[in-house]
Design a protein around this motif. Structure first.
Motif, mmCIF file in Angstrom:
data_model
loop_
_atom_site.group_PDB
_atom_site.id
_atom_site.type_symbol
_atom_site.label_atom_id
_atom_site.label_comp_id
_atom_site.label_asym_id
_atom_site.label_seq_id
_atom_site.Cartn_x
_atom_site.Cartn_y
_atom_site.Cartn_z
ATOM 1 N N ALA A 35 0.833 -1.201 0.000
ATOM 2 C CA ALA A 35 0.000 0.000 0.000
ATOM 3 C C ALA A 35 0.869 1.254 0.000
ATOM 4 O O ALA A 35 2.016 1.242 0.462
ATOM 5 C CB ALA A 35 -0.920 0.001 1.216
ATOM 6 N N THR A 36 0.324 2.338 -0.505
ATOM 7 C CA THR A 36 1.063 3.598 -0.543
ATOM 8 C C THR A 36 1.251 4.169 0.856
ATOM 9 O O THR A 36 2.325 4.680 1.189
ATOM 10 C CB THR A 36 0.304 4.627 -1.408
ATOM 11 O OG1 THR A 36 0.111 4.077 -2.706
ATOM 12 C CG2 THR A 36 1.078 5.927 -1.527
ATOM 13 N N GLN A 37 0.212 4.050 1.690
ATOM 14 C CA GLN A 37 0.244 4.668 3.006
ATOM 15 C C GLN A 37 -0.883 4.116 3.871
ATOM 16 O O GLN A 37 -1.813 3.492 3.367
ATOM 17 C CB GLN A 37 0.092 6.179 2.886
ATOM 18 C CG GLN A 37 -1.184 6.611 2.166
ATOM 19 C CD GLN A 37 -1.172 8.056 1.766
ATOM 20 O OE1 GLN A 37 -0.832 8.918 2.582
ATOM 21 N NE2 GLN A 37 -1.524 8.354 0.527
ATOM 22 N N THR A 38 -0.787 4.361 5.162
ATOM 23 C CA THR A 38 -1.881 4.046 6.075
ATOM 24 C C THR A 38 -3.000 5.064 5.874
ATOM 25 O O THR A 38 -2.748 6.260 5.794
ATOM 26 C CB THR A 38 -1.404 4.121 7.536
ATOM 27 O OG1 THR A 38 -0.264 3.286 7.712
ATOM 28 C CG2 THR A 38 -2.509 3.695 8.491
ATOM 29 N N ILE A 39 -4.240 4.567 5.790
ATOM 30 C CA ILE A 39 -5.398 5.460 5.697
ATOM 31 C C ILE A 39 -6.165 5.364 7.005
ATOM 32 O O ILE A 39 -6.950 4.437 7.214
ATOM 33 C CB ILE A 39 -6.305 5.102 4.505
ATOM 34 C CG1 ILE A 39 -5.486 4.972 3.223
ATOM 35 C CG2 ILE A 39 -7.398 6.155 4.360
ATOM 36 C CD1 ILE A 39 -4.711 6.216 2.840
ATOM 37 N N PHE A 40 -5.914 6.302 7.890
ATOM 38 C CA PHE A 40 -6.554 6.301 9.197
ATOM 39 C C PHE A 40 -7.916 6.979 9.102
ATOM 40 O O PHE A 40 -8.246 7.624 8.103
ATOM 41 C CB PHE A 40 -5.660 7.030 10.205
ATOM 42 C CG PHE A 40 -5.909 6.636 11.632
ATOM 43 C CD1 PHE A 40 -5.540 5.385 12.088
ATOM 44 C CD2 PHE A 40 -6.501 7.514 12.527
ATOM 45 C CE1 PHE A 40 -5.767 5.009 13.408
ATOM 46 C CE2 PHE A 40 -6.731 7.161 13.837
ATOM 47 C CZ PHE A 40 -6.367 5.897 14.278
ATOM 48 N N GLY A 41 -8.725 6.820 10.124
ATOM 49 C CA GLY A 41 -10.033 7.445 10.140
ATOM 50 C C GLY A 41 -9.952 8.959 10.228
ATOM 51 O O GLY A 41 -8.926 9.523 10.625
ATOM 52 N N GLU A 42 -11.049 9.615 9.851
ATOM 53 C CA GLU A 42 -11.122 11.073 9.908
ATOM 54 C C GLU A 42 -12.492 11.509 10.399
ATOM 55 O O GLU A 42 -13.501 10.875 10.094
ATOM 56 C CB GLU A 42 -10.857 11.691 8.528
ATOM 57 C CG GLU A 42 -9.430 11.513 8.048
ATOM 58 C CD GLU A 42 -9.171 12.208 6.720
ATOM 59 O OE1 GLU A 42 -10.127 12.767 6.137
ATOM 60 O OE2 GLU A 42 -8.016 12.177 6.258
ATOM 61 N N GLY A 43 -12.482 12.608 11.125
ATOM 62 C CA GLY A 43 -13.727 13.155 11.655
ATOM 63 C C GLY A 43 -13.492 13.708 13.044
ATOM 64 O O GLY A 43 -12.401 13.578 13.612
ATOM 65 N N PRO A 44 -14.504 14.345 13.613
ATOM 66 C CA PRO A 44 -14.336 14.982 14.920
ATOM 67 C C PRO A 44 -14.260 13.976 16.056
ATOM 68 O O PRO A 44 -14.909 12.926 16.026
ATOM 69 C CB PRO A 44 -15.592 15.847 15.046
ATOM 70 C CG PRO A 44 -16.613 15.158 14.191
ATOM 71 C CD PRO A 44 -15.849 14.568 13.047
ATOM 72 N N ALA A 45 -13.471 14.315 17.061
ATOM 73 C CA ALA A 45 -13.369 13.465 18.246
ATOM 74 C C ALA A 45 -14.671 13.425 19.025
ATOM 75 O O ALA A 45 -14.881 12.522 19.840
ATOM 76 C CB ALA A 45 -12.233 13.956 19.143
ATOM 77 N N SER A 46 -15.552 14.394 18.764
ATOM 78 C CA SER A 46 -16.839 14.463 19.459
ATOM 79 C C SER A 46 -17.976 13.822 18.651
ATOM 80 O O SER A 46 -19.146 13.993 18.999
ATOM 81 C CB SER A 46 -17.195 15.923 19.734
ATOM 82 O OG SER A 46 -17.262 16.665 18.513
#
Length: 206
Positions: A35-46
């Protein structure tokens, strides 16, 4: 050879920023090699809602963000129709690297195996601890089985509010992955059913 499992790479009690940074160095399974890179989650902590899919796709792998391809565009539209603000949703995947096979110049999606899903589970568990959502929405059978068990069938229980056995203490609704709507023979009907499920998600939070 890759180490077995991501747990050793997950910093304890970390916020989303520290988790995202640490995930870039994860060698918990062999998917990182191609894979090119890790794709982590995105969005607000709340975020009240965590939506979890299977894995990043080709475009996500290249751009570095989850749900930015055609399926992500369909999800955006469906969320808007269901009255859910995407900016208040945390989006992630059960597996953080793109698994594929090469066919000429194309990279074709391959479904992650059980070993890879289990290896990556500590990242999702850490995301849940950091976000503390009111509701988890599983997008597709891979995510649903990872959270609700291998016997769970999205076709039989989609749109139903259930309790997660692992990790425990979370309410869960499962629906199809937006990519399956794009592949459907009757796309209009599949899309309408998907939006109906998302409206149940919204109703579950009221």
């Amino acid at each position: 050879m890759a180490e077995a499992g991501a747990a050793q790479y997950v910093p304890p009690d970390a916020d989303l920023g520290k988790l995202r940074e640490a995930s870039r160095d994860c060698h918990g399974c062999d998917l990182y090699r191609h894979a090119t890179q890790t794709i982590f989650g995105e969005g607000p902590a709340s975020a009240e809602i965590v939506m979890v899919g299977e894995q990043p796709g080709d475009r996500e792998d290249r751009e570095g963000h989850p749900f930015v391809g055609p399926a992500g565009g369909l999800l955006d539209r469906a969320l808007a129709e269901a009255g859910i603000d995407r900016e208040r949703v945390y989006l992630t995947n059960t597996v953080k690297h793109f698994k594929f096979e090469e066919r000429g110049k194309r990279r074709i999606h391959k479904q992650p195996g059980r070993t890879e899903i289990v290896a990556c589970a500590p990242w999702f568990e850490a995301e849940l601890r950091a976000v503390q959502p009111r509701l988890i929405v599983c997008l597709g059978s891979v995510a649903a089985k990872a959270i609700l068990g291998s016997s769970f069938r999205v076709t039989a229980h989609r749109g139903q509010l259930v309790d997660a056995p692992d990790p425990p203490g979370h309410a869960v609704i499962a629906t199809v992955h937006p990519a399956s709507v794009l592949r459907a023979t009757d796309r209009a009907a599949a899309y309408a059913e998907f939006v109906a499920d998302l409206k149940k998600v919204r109703a579950a939070l009221t």
